[in-house]
Design an enzyme around this catalytic site. Sequence first.
Site, PDB file in Angstrom:
ATOM      1  N   ASP A 200      -1.509  -4.698   0.612  1.00 21.55           N
ATOM      2  CA  ASP A 200      -1.207  -3.369   0.103  1.00 21.55           C
ATOM      3  C   ASP A 200      -1.944  -3.097  -1.212  1.00 21.55           C
ATOM      4  O   ASP A 200      -1.895  -3.911  -2.135  1.00 21.55           O
ATOM      5  CB  ASP A 200       0.313  -3.311  -0.150  1.00 21.55           C
ATOM      6  CG  ASP A 200       0.820  -1.910  -0.418  1.00 21.55           C
ATOM      7  OD1 ASP A 200       0.788  -1.087   0.511  1.00 21.55           O
ATOM      8  OD2 ASP A 200       1.255  -1.640  -1.557  1.00 21.55           O
ATOM      9  N   GLU A 262      -5.941  -2.832   2.330  1.00 22.91           N
ATOM     10  CA  GLU A 262      -5.744  -1.378   2.313  1.00 22.91           C
ATOM     11  C   GLU A 262      -6.514  -0.825   1.109  1.00 22.91           C
ATOM     12  O   GLU A 262      -5.936  -0.262   0.189  1.00 22.91           O
ATOM     13  CB  GLU A 262      -4.244  -1.048   2.176  1.00 22.91           C
ATOM     14  CG  GLU A 262      -3.927   0.414   2.407  1.00 22.91           C
ATOM     15  CD  GLU A 262      -2.769   0.912   1.559  1.00 22.91           C
ATOM     16  OE1 GLU A 262      -2.374   0.245   0.586  1.00 22.91           O
ATOM     17  OE2 GLU A 262      -2.269   2.011   1.859  1.00 22.91           O
TER      18      GLU A 262
HETATM   19  C1  NOJ Z   1       0.672   1.795   0.449  1.00 17.60           C
HETATM   20  C2  NOJ Z   1       1.742   1.732   1.489  1.00 17.60           C
HETATM   21  O1  NOJ Z   1       1.164   1.890   2.749  1.00 17.60           O
HETATM   22  C3  NOJ Z   1       2.736   2.817   1.143  1.00 17.60           C
HETATM   23  O2  NOJ Z   1       3.664   3.026   2.159  1.00 17.60           O
HETATM   24  C4  NOJ Z   1       3.398   2.448  -0.151  1.00 17.60           C
HETATM   25  O3  NOJ Z   1       4.270   3.488  -0.558  1.00 17.60           O
HETATM   26  C5  NOJ Z   1       2.364   2.222  -1.251  1.00 17.60           C
HETATM   27  N1  NOJ Z   1       1.232   1.442  -0.806  1.00 17.60           N
HETATM   28  C6  NOJ Z   1       2.976   1.499  -2.404  1.00 17.60           C
HETATM   29  O4  NOJ Z   1       3.206   0.153  -2.071  1.00 17.60           O
END
Ligand code: NOJ
Length: 516
Positions: A200, A262
Amino acid sequence: MGQTQLDWWRSAVIYQIYPRSFADANGDGIGDLPGITSRLGSLKSLGIDAVWLSPFMRSPQKDAGYDVSDYCDVDPLFGTLDDFDRLLATAHSLGLRVLIDLVPNHTSDQHEWFKRAVAAGPGSPEREFYHFRDGDAPPNNWQSMFGGPAWTQLPDGQWYCHLFDSSQPDLNWENPKVQEAFEDILRFWLDRGVDGFRVDQPHAMGKAKGLPDHPDVERAGAGFIEGEPSPPMWFQESVHPIFRKWRAILESYPGQRAMCGEAYVLPLSFMALWVRPDEFHQTFNFRYLDSPWTAKDIRKTIDESFDAFGAVGAPSTWVLSNHDVMRHASRMGGDFGRTTASDGVGPNDPQPDAELGLKRALAATLFTLGLPGSMYLYQGEELGLPEHTTLEPEFRQDPTFARTNGARVGRDGCRVPLPWESNVNESSGFNQTGKSWLPQPAAYANYARDLQEGVEGSTLETYKWALAKRKELNLGHGTFEWAEDLCSESVLAYRNRSLLVIHNFETNETTWKLDS
Ligand code: NOJ
Ligand code: CA
């Protein structure tokens, strides 16, 4: 070893499970790990290669689990570590790999590290785990991705940084102790047998020295503007050695463990730096998800993707939906730009055309599944599920909604529990009780899996057919070439091995005469 076994992540179709909304075994209205295990057979029959589970670790659930308070335990809401081991063993026995979500940019404010930091007070080594600063006002102009300032003040006067909710303090990745702690967390799960991680917000982990103001916060808000210099909280070079270390850890385990970042970094040539051979195996190609669905834009994105990722020897991933954006079956049913896509649609907004949206979405998926590389699917898209666009304010749980006083409705609309069996109860077989942490729209009963299973032409059977073809022709490891003679302003056509894919971006009916 057959070719599909080679570097599995280069070609894999990876299905995202959002645990709280997939299947609920104990009937409390929230999906759980035993629920997932009980339904893995249906994913096997869909024809995917791997699953990615959004976070199920201990968490106060202020951001649906992306606020972790213990990285090495399962939240009781979802089950136990034993339940996880059973899930993993069942997946492996079915030949499915399992990636789990690692959230390293921030913890929950209920994590021991943060509680200790608060208790230990200003100037303590415990505070060095996070970004604490003195001052009468927020230390800089940074904004939270969920709205409002990215700083919150403690009663002792110090401020802490949070690029997301105030319950999600950002870790200080300059601190070697933070780095070591995460290496242990990686090993904990790798020892348990996971096949890898979806990481993440890795591009947020580094912060510019001195935490300077965002040079253009009025224009860019919490984000960045493509082609302009990196804002001080995104894409810092300092993070790359961390991922190299992680890659080495993964490679020290047998069985091709992999990690997908991500990394919301654009342009793609910049994103490709994150998938150099000794860093991430994959990143999500958000450019593809963001591109307007026109022949011109999609062609440009595909060309850029192959160029950028090819230059570093990485595969491209392809993604159309996930738990943060409006489902593509609805997004394509209207004129919804990226901002609206990530913020969802509420009852007072213009509503998508469900029929048109689904037709376009299915065509877009088929077009995408023919491409070489790795594909991410989001739970429910194989049923053609639309976004819940009429969810009433009292049900909203995404922190974005509260932090913007409802100005942005947030992402709940794409996170609604799945319909498995039509008309068995109010939650369409999500569980035995009919309870559901977010209510399903009435239309979901019409999309239930049991209504589509074995029904020729249903969205589910079309996905199964396409995934089987993809496997049979080994398209993920395939070749790519535009079929120029068939391309036009509104049509894209390409060849991958013996397959010819033709996609009409308009709504008119067209026929083609092919030579052979
Ligand atoms: C990306 C995640 O996919 C999302 O759902 C989340 O709110 C944020 N990062 C913070 O962790
Ligand atoms: Ca449950």
